[in-house]
Write a protein that holds these residues in place. Structure first.
Motif, PDB file in Angstrom:
ATOM      1  N   LEU A   1       2.303   9.724  -5.373  1.00 59.33           N
ATOM      2  CA  LEU A   1       2.872  10.947  -4.823  1.00 59.33           C
ATOM      3  C   LEU A   1       4.123  11.389  -5.570  1.00 59.33           C
ATOM      4  N   GLY A   2       5.096  10.481  -5.745  1.00 55.77           N
ATOM      5  CA  GLY A   2       6.349  10.920  -6.353  1.00 55.77           C
ATOM      6  C   GLY A   2       7.196   9.836  -6.949  1.00 55.77           C
ATOM      7  N   GLY A   3       6.688   8.624  -7.027  1.00 62.17           N
ATOM      8  CA  GLY A   3       7.490   7.484  -7.451  1.00 62.17           C
ATOM      9  C   GLY A   3       7.764   7.355  -8.930  1.00 62.17           C
ATOM     10  N   ASN A   4       7.161   8.182  -9.785  1.00 67.18           N
ATOM     11  CA  ASN A   4       7.501   8.155 -11.209  1.00 67.18           C
ATOM     12  C   ASN A   4       7.316   9.550 -11.811  1.00 67.18           C
ATOM     13  N   PHE A   5       7.682   9.697 -13.064  1.00 65.62           N
ATOM     14  CA  PHE A   5       7.695  11.018 -13.687  1.00 65.62           C
ATOM     15  C   PHE A   5       6.330  11.699 -13.664  1.00 65.62           C
ATOM     16  N   THR A   6       5.267  10.948 -13.889  1.00 63.86           N
ATOM     17  CA  THR A   6       3.933  11.550 -13.969  1.00 63.86           C
ATOM     18  C   THR A   6       3.233  11.636 -12.613  1.00 63.86           C
ATOM     19  N   SER A   7       3.934  11.378 -11.537  1.00 64.93           N
ATOM     20  CA  SER A   7       3.316  11.477 -10.215  1.00 64.93           C
ATOM     21  C   SER A   7       3.125  12.941  -9.816  1.00 64.93           C
TER      22      SER A   7
ATOM     23  N   MET B   1      14.482   3.683   3.895  1.00 66.85           N
ATOM     24  CA  MET B   1      14.580   5.139   3.954  1.00 66.85           C
ATOM     25  C   MET B   1      13.573   5.684   2.950  1.00 66.85           C
ATOM     26  N   TYR B   2      12.758   6.634   3.389  1.00 69.14           N
ATOM     27  CA  TYR B   2      11.804   7.272   2.490  1.00 69.14           C
ATOM     28  C   TYR B   2      12.247   8.704   2.319  1.00 69.14           C
ATOM     29  N   ARG B   3      12.393   9.123   1.063  1.00 68.57           N
ATOM     30  CA  ARG B   3      12.873  10.482   0.815  1.00 68.57           C
ATOM     31  C   ARG B   3      12.136  11.122  -0.350  1.00 68.57           C
ATOM     32  N   ALA B   4      12.048  12.425  -0.264  1.00 66.11           N
ATOM     33  CA  ALA B   4      11.482  13.237  -1.336  1.00 66.11           C
ATOM     34  C   ALA B   4      12.480  14.335  -1.627  1.00 66.11           C
ATOM     35  N   GLY B   5      12.624  14.669  -2.893  1.00 66.81           N
ATOM     36  CA  GLY B   5      13.595  15.708  -3.227  1.00 66.81           C
ATOM     37  C   GLY B   5      13.279  16.379  -4.537  1.00 66.81           C
TER      38      GLY B   5
ATOM     39  N   ARG C   1       0.837  -1.202   0.000  1.00 60.52           N
ATOM     40  CA  ARG C   1       0.000   0.000   0.000  1.00 60.52           C
ATOM     41  C   ARG C   1       0.874   1.254   0.000  1.00 60.52           C
ATOM     42  N   PHE C   2       1.957   1.207   0.761  1.00 61.73           N
ATOM     43  CA  PHE C   2       2.878   2.340   0.815  1.00 61.73           C
ATOM     44  C   PHE C   2       3.500   2.574  -0.561  1.00 61.73           C
ATOM     45  N   VAL C   3       3.888   1.503  -1.230  1.00 63.22           N
ATOM     46  CA  VAL C   3       4.481   1.615  -2.569  1.00 63.22           C
ATOM     47  C   VAL C   3       3.462   2.199  -3.549  1.00 63.22           C
ATOM     48  N   ALA C   4       2.212   1.757  -3.464  1.00 63.59           N
ATOM     49  CA  ALA C   4       1.173   2.292  -4.351  1.00 63.59           C
ATOM     50  C   ALA C   4       0.965   3.784  -4.098  1.00 63.59           C
ATOM     51  N   LEU C   5       0.899   4.174  -2.837  1.00 63.59           N
ATOM     52  CA  LEU C   5       0.749   5.589  -2.490  1.00 63.59           C
ATOM     53  C   LEU C   5       1.958   6.389  -2.971  1.00 63.59           C
TER      54      LEU C   5
ATOM     55  N   GLY D   1      10.786  14.031  -6.986  1.00 59.27           N
ATOM     56  CA  GLY D   1      10.231  12.703  -6.812  1.00 59.27           C
ATOM     57  C   GLY D   1      10.483  12.166  -5.424  1.00 59.27           C
ATOM     58  N   THR D   2      10.020  10.958  -5.215  1.00 58.78           N
ATOM     59  CA  THR D   2      10.188  10.273  -3.945  1.00 58.78           C
ATOM     60  C   THR D   2      10.778   8.895  -4.204  1.00 58.78           C
ATOM     61  N   ARG D   3      11.314   8.309  -3.158  1.00 53.42           N
ATOM     62  CA  ARG D   3      11.900   6.972  -3.283  1.00 53.42           C
ATOM     63  C   ARG D   3      11.893   6.286  -1.929  1.00 53.42           C
ATOM     64  N   LEU D   4      11.487   5.048  -1.932  1.00 55.77           N
ATOM     65  CA  LEU D   4      11.556   4.203  -0.745  1.00 55.77           C
ATOM     66  C   LEU D   4      12.580   3.117  -1.014  1.00 55.77           C
ATOM     67  N   THR D   5      13.578   3.012  -0.153  1.00 54.35           N
ATOM     68  CA  THR D   5      14.530   1.919  -0.303  1.00 54.35           C
ATOM     69  C   THR D   5      13.941   0.691   0.380  1.00 54.35           C
ATOM     70  N   SER D   6      13.950  -0.426  -0.301  1.00 54.01           N
ATOM     71  CA  SER D   6      13.475  -1.677   0.283  1.00 54.01           C
ATOM     72  C   SER D   6      14.606  -2.288   1.087  1.00 54.01           C
ATOM     73  N   ALA D   7      14.271  -2.769   2.258  1.00 55.85           N
ATOM     74  CA  ALA D   7      15.297  -3.308   3.129  1.00 55.85           C
ATOM     75  C   ALA D   7      14.714  -4.380   4.033  1.00 55.85           C
TER      76      ALA D   7
END
Length: 191
Positions: free
Chosen positions: A153-159, A187-191, A145-149, A176-182
């Motif tokens: 929000l920011g996970g691809n160019f058209t977000s 780490m969740y970041r937006a920039g 669900r977090f990945v879908a959100l 954009g945003t990025r969640l590192t899988s671990a």
């Protein structure tokens, strides 16, 4: 290799995104956490300078072992064709007697209040702004669900983030945003 790695670290210290990637993990996860090292994987100058061949051998012996590995085979082959080759090359590979070691991956609490860090780059032609937080683990039941959100929000160019800051307002080359899988928290970041 040591010289190349030290040169890479120096290059990282000259590039804004790389500087952030070197500093941010330690700020989020804290000293001693398995995820607190620079995100590039190059390590610190001190660690690279002091590393010995014996330490590399010990690391390899401790972590690179059949009971701590996954083997993926991709190509125009079948299990019947590839299995004899794998047995030939890996059949004698045995795990050491001691148990597989565990990484230090404690749960990190969210910061009680926002913190702001500035990294001054005199003469810089551009600035980068990054907001970051400890994110969910890949094993979190709500991870998908977090990945879908995040995609919205920011996970691809058209977000939304990129469309708003880049396309609508022209404030950025990209956002954009990025969640590192671990295994532990990402780490969740937006920039």
């Amino acid at each position: 290799l040591r010289g190349q790695t030290l040169a890479t670290i120096q290059q990282e210290k000259a590039q804004p995104t790389a500087v952030i990637n070197r500093v941010l993990p330690r700020l989020l996860f804290g000293e001693g956490h398995a995820y607190s090292t620079p995100a590039s994987g190059t390590g610190t100058e001190e660690a690279v300078k002091s590393l010995t061949g014996a330490q590399l051998d010990e690391f390899y012996r401790r972590w690179v072992r059949p009971d701590n590995s996954v083997l993926l085979v991709v190509g125009d082959t079948t299990l019947a064709q590839i299995q004899p080759l794998l047995e030939q090359r890996f059949g004698a590979w045995r795990a050491p007697a001691e148990a597989v070691p565990k990484k230090n991956i404690p749960v990190v609490q969210l910061a009680p209040r926002p913190r702001v860090y500035l990294i001054d780059r005199p003469g810089a032609e551009q600035s980068q702004i990054v907001a970051a937080s400890v994110g969910p683990s890949r094993s979190d039941p709500d991870h998908i669900r977090f990945v879908a959100l995040d995609t919205l929000l920011g996970g691809n160019f058209t977000s939304r983030l990129n469309m708003n800051l880049r396309e609508d307002k022209h404030w950025s080359y990209g956002a954009g945003t990025r969640l590192t899988s671990a295994i532990g928290q990402g780490m969740y970041r937006a920039g």
